[in-house]
Design an enzyme around this catalytic site. Structure first.
Site, PDB file in Angstrom:
ATOM      1  N   GLU A   1       5.114  -0.838  33.484  1.00 51.80           N
ATOM      2  CA  GLU A   1       4.329   0.077  32.643  1.00 51.80           C
ATOM      3  C   GLU A   1       2.926   0.319  33.193  1.00 51.80           C
ATOM      4  OE1 GLU A   1       5.901   1.735  30.757  1.00 51.80           O
ATOM      5  OE2 GLU A   1       7.205   0.664  29.377  1.00 51.80           O
TER       6      GLU A   1
ATOM      7  N   HIS B   1       0.318  -4.333  25.561  1.00 51.36           N
ATOM      8  CA  HIS B   1       1.568  -3.689  25.153  1.00 51.36           C
ATOM      9  C   HIS B   1       2.563  -4.789  24.793  1.00 51.36           C
ATOM     10  CE1 HIS B   1       5.270  -1.522  25.046  1.00 51.36           C
ATOM     11  NE2 HIS B   1       5.716  -2.040  26.166  1.00 51.36           N
TER      12      HIS B   1
ATOM     13  N   HIS C   1       6.334  -5.683  22.067  1.00 55.96           N
ATOM     14  CA  HIS C   1       7.431  -5.152  21.250  1.00 55.96           C
ATOM     15  C   HIS C   1       7.511  -5.950  19.941  1.00 55.96           C
ATOM     16  CE1 HIS C   1       9.707  -3.885  25.234  1.00 55.96           C
ATOM     17  NE2 HIS C   1       8.500  -3.336  25.125  1.00 55.96           N
TER      18      HIS C   1
ATOM     19  N   TYR D   1      -6.645  -0.910   3.802  1.00 55.30           N
ATOM     20  CA  TYR D   1      -7.904  -0.453   4.423  1.00 55.30           C
ATOM     21  C   TYR D   1      -8.071  -0.934   5.858  1.00 55.30           C
ATOM     22  CZ  TYR D   1     -10.350  -4.962   3.749  1.00 55.30           C
ATOM     23  OH  TYR D   1     -10.736  -6.274   3.835  1.00 55.30           O
TER      24      TYR D   1
ATOM     25  N   HIS E   1      10.602   1.699  21.072  1.00 58.83           N
ATOM     26  CA  HIS E   1      10.075   0.870  22.153  1.00 58.83           C
ATOM     27  C   HIS E   1       9.160  -0.260  21.625  1.00 58.83           C
ATOM     28  CE1 HIS E   1       8.216   0.969  26.494  1.00 58.83           C
ATOM     29  NE2 HIS E   1       8.184  -0.243  25.965  1.00 58.83           N
TER      30      HIS E   1
ATOM     31  N   TYR F   1     -20.268  -4.901   9.228  1.00 63.63           N
ATOM     32  CA  TYR F   1     -19.725  -6.225   8.914  1.00 63.63           C
ATOM     33  C   TYR F   1     -19.468  -7.019  10.198  1.00 63.63           C
ATOM     34  CZ  TYR F   1     -16.361  -9.386   6.585  1.00 63.63           C
ATOM     35  OH  TYR F   1     -15.690 -10.472   6.071  1.00 63.63           O
TER      36      TYR F   1
HETATM   37  P1  13P Z   1       7.304  -5.478  32.715  1.00 64.90           P
HETATM   38  O1  13P Z   1       7.951  -6.845  32.768  1.00 64.90           O
HETATM   39  O2  13P Z   1       7.605  -4.650  33.914  1.00 64.90           O
HETATM   40  O3  13P Z   1       5.830  -5.573  32.403  1.00 64.90           O
HETATM   41  O4  13P Z   1       7.954  -4.579  31.565  1.00 64.90           O
HETATM   42  C1  13P Z   1       8.413  -4.968  30.350  1.00 64.90           C
HETATM   43  C2  13P Z   1       8.237  -3.881  29.319  1.00 64.90           C
HETATM   44  O5  13P Z   1       7.781  -4.174  28.236  1.00 64.90           O
HETATM   45  C3  13P Z   1       8.597  -2.487  29.584  1.00 64.90           C
HETATM   46  O6  13P Z   1       8.180  -1.700  28.513  1.00 64.90           O
END
Ligand code: 13P
Length: 217
Positions: A77, A96, A98, A117, A159, A212
């Site tokens: 990514e 990033h 999941h 909020y 994703h 805050y």
């Molecule tokens: P990588 O191991 O290449 O970082 O990818 C995993 C991933 O989350 C692809 O969206």
């Protein structure tokens, strides 16, 4: 590989954050990736290396044109990490993952509306869901940059999610917060359609948050 103490610290902080993602349950296996702005480029996690086995020298330094040492393998990514850091001078770290509840909403193509909020911490009155595109593609990167406009987090259809911030700690904090919001919204939907806060109220919260010490980013 020779590097300054500062660079080694940064690489270790990235690995620590990766392990924290799994310990916190906001990620599974090797499926997330993290980048941090560094000198005239970025440091990014390698592709498909289990976090427990990841070592500082495996973290990839990538220049702003996407080039890197040929022996290294950046996250699949890397494109959206690079494009977000290019498009957003206010951002120094990209996380990033999941996380389950974010991904449930993203599979349904849903954004997170202002149910609580704390959504203001992500920069506005919604957390958008970027349209689906295959992982690692330029198309996914374009969708992600657009969904993050004026925001610090977004979902990715079928994703996962992205959280960004001025520092890695802030981006990590936000990633956990966004998963909490997704879980709360998902819980509300079991009962019915939740009432929402107004955009004006979210704007008021945004102002208060900076006073805050919860300033954005
Ligand atoms: P990588 O191991 O290449 O970082 O990818 C995993 C991933 O989350 C692809 O969206």
């Amino acid at each position: 590989m020779s590097m300054t103490a500062d660079e080694l610290d940064r690489r270790q902080a990235i690995i620590g954050a990766c392990r924290r993602m799994n310990a916190l349950g906001i990620n599974q296996g090797t499926s997330g990736n993290i980048s941090v702005r560094h000198v005239d480029g970025l440091l990014i996690t390698p592709t498909s290396v289990p976090y427990d086995a990841m070592t500082p020298d495996q973290i990839v330094f990538m220049a702003m044109d996407g080039s890197h040492a040929p022996s290294q393998k950046p996250s699949s990514e890397w494109r959206f990490h690079l494009d977000i850091l290019k498009a957003r001078p206010d951002v120094n770290a990209v996380v990033h993952a999941h996380p389950t509840y974010c991904t449930i909403l993203a599979i349904m193509g849903m954004e997170i509306p202002p149910v609580h909020y704390m959504i203001a911490a992500a920069g506005g009155d919604s957390i958008r869901c970027a349209p689906y595109a295959t992982f690692g593609t330029m198309e996914l990167s374009e969708h992600a940059v657009r969904a993050l406009e004026g925001r610090l987090a977004c979902l990715l259809d079928h994703h996962g999610m992205i959280a960004v911030g001025k520092s890695l700690d802030k981006a990590m904090w936000l990633a956990v917060e966004v998963e909490t919001l997704a879980r709360q919204y998902h819980g509300c939907l079991q009962i019915g359609e939740p009432p929402l806060l107004s955009s004006a109220e979210i704007e008021r919260v945004r102002q208060r948050m900076s006073g805050y010490g919860m300033s954005e980013g």
